[in-house]
Design an enzyme around this catalytic site. Structure first.
Site, PDB file in Angstrom:
ATOM      1  N   HIS A  43       6.848  -3.558   3.212  1.00 54.70           N
ATOM      2  CA  HIS A  43       6.901  -2.750   1.991  1.00 54.70           C
ATOM      3  C   HIS A  43       5.496  -2.280   1.615  1.00 54.70           C
ATOM      4  CE1 HIS A  43       8.331  -1.776  -2.163  1.00 54.70           C
ATOM      5  NE2 HIS A  43       7.081  -2.089  -2.453  1.00 54.70           N
ATOM      6  N   GLU A  44       4.533  -3.187   1.647  1.00 51.69           N
ATOM      7  CA  GLU A  44       3.159  -2.836   1.271  1.00 51.69           C
ATOM      8  C   GLU A  44       2.544  -1.865   2.273  1.00 51.69           C
ATOM      9  OE1 GLU A  44       1.779  -3.590  -1.644  1.00 51.69           O
ATOM     10  OE2 GLU A  44       3.748  -4.448  -2.037  1.00 51.69           O
ATOM     11  N   HIS A  66       3.622   1.670   1.516  1.00 51.69           N
ATOM     12  CA  HIS A  66       2.869   2.351   0.451  1.00 51.69           C
ATOM     13  C   HIS A  66       1.634   3.025   1.039  1.00 51.69           C
ATOM     14  CE1 HIS A  66       5.078   1.354  -3.131  1.00 51.69           C
ATOM     15  NE2 HIS A  66       4.950   0.044  -2.972  1.00 51.69           N
ATOM     16  N   GLU A  78       8.573   3.424  -5.033  1.00 50.68           N
ATOM     17  CA  GLU A  78       9.123   2.118  -4.695  1.00 50.68           C
ATOM     18  C   GLU A  78      10.306   2.239  -3.748  1.00 50.68           C
ATOM     19  OE1 GLU A  78       8.286  -1.333  -5.692  1.00 50.68           O
ATOM     20  OE2 GLU A  78       6.528  -0.055  -5.612  1.00 50.68           O
TER      21      GLU A  78
END
Length: 268
Positions: A141-142, A145, A199
């Site tokens: 997920h990070e 980004h 997100e």
């Protein structure tokens, strides 16, 4: 009249400065949104490098950097399985100057600054007790980004607002310094929440990264269920910039079938 002229000039410069960019390829999950950027990727990457080095040096001086070798090795192993998969979204990404570190801290947090600067806090591991697949969901997920350049996008929006609100400053033509950008990268990393749109993109891309790396994407659902429960006794740091909720979990559940074949192919 002069103020009106300045504002018109500011808007004109804003339109010129902002560029519509396709930062990533769609992947199997189909992220296709174009982003408006008013700050260069090079500026943001340079600023992120400075900001990350500052955090690493502070942790090193405090004796809290990569203190637990077992945890460090675990985070490294998972990250090194995820990083090669980034080529699906950005062919250049596997060649980034990736850095992966672990900081001993009670904060329930993790992040990946622009350019692939990853940090995982032991507080997240201690509080959530994630499986390897769940930890892969966090890191994936990070990483997503960073792939989508969400920090650059947020800085660009702030920059655009400043141009409109302070049109007279446009006449200077001055660019932010690396140190200013570094400070702004730190601000968006540690204090400002991502938009729901950002997100959702990071969630979906993270699912694909972990699936391609051979981690069961269903673990992303159990991860956020654990996160939600952990927030019951006070909001973890991670949730202050990564809001959770039932709608998010439903979206993950709905997206898992799209990437499940990728996981099955990678696992066999």
């Amino acid at each position: 009249m002069r103020i009106r002229s300045l504002l018109i000039a500011a808007v004109a410069v804003l339109v010129t400065a902002c560029q519509s960019v396709q930062t990533t390829q769609p992947g199997a999950i189909g992220v296709t949104r174009k982003q408006m950027m008013a700050v260069s990727a090079q500026q943001v990457d340079e600023g992120a490098k400075v900001a990350y080095d500052q955090e690493v040096n502070k942790a090193r001086q405090a004796g809290s950097l990569n203190k637990d070798k077992q945890v460090y090795d675990r985070v490294q192993k998972i990250s090194q399985r995820l990083i090669p998969q980034t080529k699906v979204f950005r062919p250049d990404a596997p060649g980034w100057a990736w850095e992966v570190n672990v900081q001993t801290s009670e904060d329930v947090n993790a992040y990946c600054m622009p350019g692939g600067k990853i940090m995982v806090y032991t507080g997240l591991i201690d509080a959530i007790k994630p499986t390897d697949a769940e930890l892969a969901a966090v890191i994936g997920h990070e990483i997503s980004h960073a792939l989508r350049e969400h920090s650059r996008e947020r800085l660009s929006r702030a920059y655009a607002e400043q141009i409109v609100l302070a049109g007279v400053a446009v006449a200077t033509g001055a660019e932010a310094t690396t140190m200013q950008i570094a400070s702004q990268v730190s601000a968006v990393t540690f204090t400002l929440p991502h938009s729901r749109e950002q997100e959702a993109e990071a969630d979906r891309m993270g699912l694909e990264l972990m699936a391609r790396a051979g981690y069961d994407p269903n673990a992303a659902v159990t991860l956020w269920q654990k996160m939600s429960k952990a927030g019951g006794g006070g909001t973890p740091e991670f949730l202050s910039t990564h809001p959770s909720g039932e709608s998010r979990i439903r979206d993950l559940q709905n997206t898992v079938p799209k990437v499940l074949p990728l996981y099955q192919a990678a696992a066999h």
